[in-house]
Write an enzyme that holds these catalytic residues in place. Structure first.
Site, PDB file in Angstrom:
ATOM      1  CG  ASP A 130      -2.124   1.274   1.123  1.00 25.09           C
ATOM      2  OD1 ASP A 130      -1.703   2.227   0.487  1.00 25.09           O
ATOM      3  OD2 ASP A 130      -2.830   1.058   1.990  1.00 25.09           O
ATOM      4  CB  SER A 189      -4.655  11.921 -15.100  1.00 18.84           C
ATOM      5  OG  SER A 189      -5.688  11.979 -15.647  1.00 18.84           O
ATOM      6  CE1 TYR A 237      -6.641   9.959 -10.626  1.00 17.31           C
ATOM      7  CE2 TYR A 237      -7.180  11.343 -12.343  1.00 17.31           C
ATOM      8  CZ  TYR A 237      -6.575  10.288 -11.686  1.00 17.31           C
ATOM      9  OH  TYR A 237      -5.638   9.680 -12.877  1.00 17.31           O
ATOM     10  CE  LYS A 259      -2.973  10.803 -11.074  1.00 17.75           C
ATOM     11  NZ  LYS A 259      -1.923   9.556 -11.039  1.00 17.75           N
TER      12      LYS A 259
END
Length: 244
Positions: free
Chosen positions: A59, A138, A152, A156
């Site tokens: 992890d 991304s 997110y 990124k």
């Protein structure tokens, strides 16, 4: 002994493609993934090519797990390359509906973990004579339009700026940090979604990026990329290279 790479999230998806590509190029690979069986399966395929590999259940949000990853790479004579690939976000709920610990976990996975693992490999890489770190961002981290997962997208975007900010690592540590920023990659989940789209939706979308194209860009950066470089990849277009 071959040079050694670490690939996080290497048990499936793009990480698996990268891990196999590095193995094919002669690198030993530490495959780190939450899915122990997937990590080991990928490592076994790499070993069949005559280079060493380790599959680890990891992890990346846990500091102790990351130290184990670095130690495994050192056991194989590295690390020489780090590919920070592990990432993503859960589809249930996003900021601001998500609880603080939920959206913070997404930022931890996509930004804090790559920052920490990069920090942990710097001195071992310097001792090996230098190396390369490739961060996978991304297209969600680029632009000004609304986005489904703000946390997110923010993580990124931060990863892109983090990379560009550390071009100086090449001179201070002999480590070239670079970043690949792909749009929609033609992996299983994206292909399934593409199949569900109607003709008008497909016509309005960019084509999927072949995974092999991303692997080729990554390997080119490992071989000869300049620290601080960010490469945008959009389906149907040539990569856009932002070099310092």
């Amino acid at each position: 002994m071959p040079r050694t790479a670490i690939v996080t999230g290497g048990g499936s998806g793009l990480g698996r493609e990268i891990a196999l590509g590095l193995g094919h190029a002669g690198y030993g690979v530490v495959v780190a993934d939450l899915d122990a069986s997937a990590a080991q399966a990928c490592a076994s395929l790499i070993e069949e090519r005559g280079v060493p590999a380790r599959g680890l259940c990891v992890d990346v949000r846990r500091h102790d797990d990351l130290t184990l990853v670095v130690a495994a790479a050192q056991d194989l004579g590295g690390p020489h390359v780090l590919f920070n690939n592990a990432g993503g976000w859960t589809p249930q709920r996003q900021y601001p509906q998500a609880k603080a610990e939920e959206w913070a976990a997404t930022i931890n996975l996509n930004l804090i973990a790559p920052m920490l693992l990069s920090q942990l490999v710097l001195e071992p890489m310097r001792q090996q004579g230098g190396g390369a770190i490739i961060n996978i961002a991304s297209s969600g981290g680029i632009g000004f339009e609304s986005y489904g997962s703000p946390e997110y997208g923010a993580a990124k975007a931060g990863l892109i700026r983090f990379t560009a900010s550390l071009a100086s690592l090449a001179s201070s540590h002999g480590v070239r940090m670079m970043c690949v920023v792909p749009d929609w990659i033609g992996l299983s989940r994206a292909r399934a979604r593409w199949e569900r789209m109607d003709a008008d939706e497909r016509a309005a979308s960019r084509p999927l990026i072949p995974p092999a194209d991303v692997v080729a860009v990554v390997l080119d950066l490992v071989r000869a990329g300049v620290g601080g470089t960010v490469v945008e990849m959009w389906g149907g277009d040539q990569p856009i290279v932002h070099a310092p």
